[in-house]
Design a protein around this motif. Structure first.
Motif, short mmCIF file in Angstrom:
data_model
loop_
_atom_site.label_atom_id
_atom_site.label_comp_id
_atom_site.label_asym_id
_atom_site.label_seq_id
_atom_site.Cartn_x
_atom_site.Cartn_y
_atom_site.Cartn_z
N GLY A 1 7.01 1.64 -11.20
CA GLY A 1 7.34 1.77 -9.68
C GLY A 1 8.26 2.79 -9.21
N ARG A 2 8.00 2.96 -7.94
CA ARG A 2 8.93 3.93 -7.42
C ARG A 2 10.49 3.57 -7.26
NH1 ARG A 2 5.89 5.17 -1.82
NH2 ARG A 2 7.66 6.46 -1.37
N THR A 3 11.18 4.47 -7.53
CA THR A 3 12.54 4.05 -7.67
C THR A 3 13.19 3.76 -6.28
OG1 THR A 3 13.27 6.35 -7.71
CG2 THR A 3 12.68 5.16 -9.80
N ASP A 4 14.11 2.96 -6.22
CA ASP A 4 14.86 2.75 -4.75
C ASP A 4 13.95 2.62 -3.83
OD1 ASP A 4 17.59 2.97 -6.03
OD2 ASP A 4 17.40 5.08 -6.45
N PHE A 5 13.13 1.99 -4.00
CA PHE A 5 12.20 1.85 -2.83
C PHE A 5 12.42 0.70 -1.81
CE2 PHE A 5 8.22 -0.05 -0.85
CZ PHE A 5 7.73 1.07 -0.23
N SER A 6 12.59 0.69 -0.69
CA SER A 6 13.13 -0.11 0.19
C SER A 6 11.92 -0.32 1.31
CB SER A 6 14.35 0.33 1.07
OG SER A 6 14.79 -0.51 1.87
N SER A 7 11.91 -1.62 1.43
CA SER A 7 11.10 -2.09 2.58
C SER A 7 11.43 -3.71 3.01
CB SER A 7 9.50 -1.91 2.46
OG SER A 7 8.96 -3.05 1.47
N PRO A 8 10.85 -4.09 3.97
CA PRO A 8 11.00 -5.39 3.97
C PRO A 8 10.32 -6.49 3.38
CG PRO A 8 10.42 -4.59 6.24
CD PRO A 8 10.25 -3.66 5.25
N ASP B 1 0.76 -1.18 0.12
CA ASP B 1 0.05 0.08 0.02
C ASP B 1 0.91 1.12 0.03
OD1 ASP B 1 -2.29 -1.64 -0.20
OD2 ASP B 1 -2.56 -1.46 1.98
N GLU B 2 2.02 1.11 0.53
CA GLU B 2 3.00 2.32 0.69
C GLU B 2 3.64 2.32 -0.66
OE1 GLU B 2 6.91 4.01 2.85
OE2 GLU B 2 6.05 2.28 3.60
N PHE B 3 4.01 1.46 -1.17
CA PHE B 3 4.50 1.15 -2.65
C PHE B 3 3.78 1.91 -3.67
CE2 PHE B 3 5.69 -1.15 -6.47
CZ PHE B 3 6.75 -0.70 -6.77
N ASN B 4 2.50 1.55 -3.63
CA ASN B 4 1.33 2.01 -4.69
C ASN B 4 0.59 3.50 -4.07
OD1 ASN B 4 1.97 -0.34 -6.24
ND2 ASN B 4 0.73 -1.80 -4.84
N ASP B 5 1.14 4.11 -3.22
CA ASP B 5 0.52 5.20 -2.69
C ASP B 5 0.20 6.11 -3.84
OD1 ASP B 5 -0.34 7.62 -1.42
OD2 ASP B 5 1.45 7.79 -0.29
N ALA B 6 -1.03 6.53 -3.88
CA ALA B 6 -1.46 7.43 -5.06
C ALA B 6 -0.75 8.71 -4.93
CB ALA B 6 -2.97 7.46 -5.28
N GLY B 7 -0.51 9.24 -3.87
CA GLY B 7 0.20 10.44 -3.85
C GLY B 7 1.59 10.36 -3.78
N THR C 1 13.11 -1.92 -4.87
CA THR C 1 13.31 -1.69 -6.41
C THR C 1 14.49 -0.95 -6.58
OG1 THR C 1 12.14 0.50 -6.11
CG2 THR C 1 10.80 -1.40 -6.66
N ASP C 2 14.98 -0.97 -7.94
CA ASP C 2 16.20 -0.33 -8.33
C ASP C 2 15.93 1.10 -8.72
OD1 ASP C 2 15.36 -0.52 -10.95
OD2 ASP C 2 16.40 -2.31 -11.51
N ARG C 3 16.77 1.48 -9.40
CA ARG C 3 17.02 3.13 -9.62
C ARG C 3 16.11 3.30 -10.66
NH1 ARG C 3 19.20 3.83 -14.59
NH2 ARG C 3 20.75 2.29 -15.32
N ALA C 4 15.49 2.50 -11.54
CA ALA C 4 14.47 2.61 -12.50
C ALA C 4 13.24 2.34 -12.18
CB ALA C 4 14.73 1.99 -13.81
N GLY C 5 13.03 1.45 -10.81
CA GLY C 5 11.53 0.84 -10.39
C GLY C 5 11.47 -0.29 -10.67
N PHE C 6 12.24 -1.16 -11.20
CA PHE C 6 12.03 -2.55 -11.31
C PHE C 6 12.12 -3.38 -10.16
CE2 PHE C 6 13.54 -1.36 -15.61
CZ PHE C 6 12.47 -2.06 -16.47
N ARG C 7 11.64 -4.22 -9.77
CA ARG C 7 11.60 -4.94 -8.51
C ARG C 7 12.78 -6.03 -8.54
NH1 ARG C 7 6.76 -8.13 -4.87
NH2 ARG C 7 8.05 -8.30 -3.14
N ILE C 8 13.48 -6.15 -7.41
CA ILE C 8 14.77 -6.95 -7.25
C ILE C 8 13.98 -8.80 -7.28
CG2 ILE C 8 16.75 -7.64 -5.83
CD1 ILE C 8 16.62 -4.82 -6.89
N SER C 9 14.96 -9.44 -7.97
CA SER C 9 14.41 -10.65 -7.91
C SER C 9 16.07 -11.39 -7.46
CB SER C 9 14.22 -11.38 -9.25
OG SER C 9 15.11 -11.02 -10.40
#
Length: 347
Positions: free
Chosen positions: A36-43, A18-24, A47-55
């Protein structure tokens, strides 16, 4: 109030989504509209610098399209939020990671999915970021639900490439911009008329008949598969997987799923699921959609698999698989990843 939601009690990882997809905080992009949000970090999601999720791979190696790309040919999994892994408790529990680490580890898998993407956006994401990759040996398009949902929108929102999520907001803002730039026409002293179809869709507008929805969703999907073939190249194997969805698989739900589905209907601003999508969220409709896609894929030399009946047969009505009607929990991700690898004969 959010702390009292069953959504957060039964599926606490959804706080991070929900935080990752926050419309704001939505990240609007040229061409793609959003990603996707760039460099997003959570448990849960990163995501990376372009918004791709890490695998992650079998030895814990982390990879992403705009981050570390392993040497040699790679495989990519693309699609909407289900392919992205919404609902998984960590990056390691997404479909791409489970394929790489457990069920098809011969080559690395990159997560090339985007939240709320339609078939055109799925292909365009690859087009815009193909330069980040070397050899791509395999593309798995894991999709279908978004195409059907968006095909419900009225004809004037479809355009040449299909409607997209939040397009009502887009058309509304573009009309505001046009209005700001309209001035009196000096010769006649009258303002220009608004463009045709410049209204926002209402609920009644969305009631396209089911046959039209299936045909529209399939046409957009198959046309974009042509783009995938041209962009990926002749050496890349492409497969289309019609994603398992709760109501496409079965008519019953577990007690946990029922609690989550009911709560989602109660708090979802756009309306109740059954009222919005009930007539296209049936096994009969999914089978009809699958038949059109299968025929189109065969003509293109693209492998096609409908995993709905396969996953339904491999699980029971007591297996809790979904955090909502479209996205899986960890158990759901695991069984879907395993069956995907088996169906596609991946090594």
């Amino acid at each position: 109030m959010s702390a009292q939601l069953e959504r957060y009690r039964l599926t606490p990882q959804m706080r991070d989504y929900d935080e990752f997809n926050d419309a704001g905080q939505r990240r609007y992009l040229p061409h793609l509209m959003y990603f996707g949000r760039t460099d997003f970090s959570s448990p849960t999601v990163n995501t990376d610098r372009a918004g791709f999720r890490i695998s992650t791979g079998p030895d814990g190696t982390r990879a992403s399209a705009a981050g570390h790309v392993p040497a040699g040919p790679v495989r990519i999994l693309t699609g909407g939020s289900t392919a992205l892994g919404v609902g998984a408790t960590s990056d390691a529990d997404t479909l791409a990671s489970l394929l790489w680490s457990r069920y098809a580890p011969a080559r690395p898998w990159l997560n090339f999915a985007g939240h709320c993407f339609n078939p055109t956006q799925e292909a365009l994401l690859f087009t815009l970021h193909r330069h980040l990759l070397g050899d791509v040996s395999e593309v798995v398009v894991f999709s279908g639900v978004n195409a059907m949902m968006l095909a419900r929108l009225p004809e004037w929102q479809q355009g040449e490439h299909g409607a997209f999520f939040f397009c009502g907001e887009y058309f509304e803002k573009m009309e505001e911009l046009r209005e700001q730039n309209r001035g009196p026409v000096k010769r006649f002293g009258r303002r220009a008329k608004p463009a045709a179809g410049a209204a926002i869709a209402t609920f009644d507008d969305v009631r396209r008949d089911v046959d039209t929805v299936i045909a529209s969703a399939a046409e957009t999907t198959l046309r974009q598969l042509d783009v995938w073939q041209r962009m990926a190249g002749p050496g890349t194997r492409i497969s289309y997987v019609l994603q398992p969805m709760s109501r496409w698989m079965r008519r019953t739900s577990t007690p946990e799923e029922e609690v989550l589905f009911e709560e989602r209907d109660r708090i979802y601003q756009r309306g109740v699921w059954e009222e919005l999508y009930g007539d296209v969220a049936t096994t009969e409709v999914s089978q009809a959609f699958a038949a059109v896609l299968r025929a189109g894929c065969e003509k293109r030399g693209v492998r096609f698999f409908d995993l709905n009946p396969v996953v339904a047969a491999a699980t029971s009505r007591d297996d809790w698989l979904f955090v909502d009607r479209v996205h899986y929990n960890d158990a759901g991700h695991d069984v879907v990843a395993r069956i995907t690898a088996e169906a596609l004969e991946l090594d």
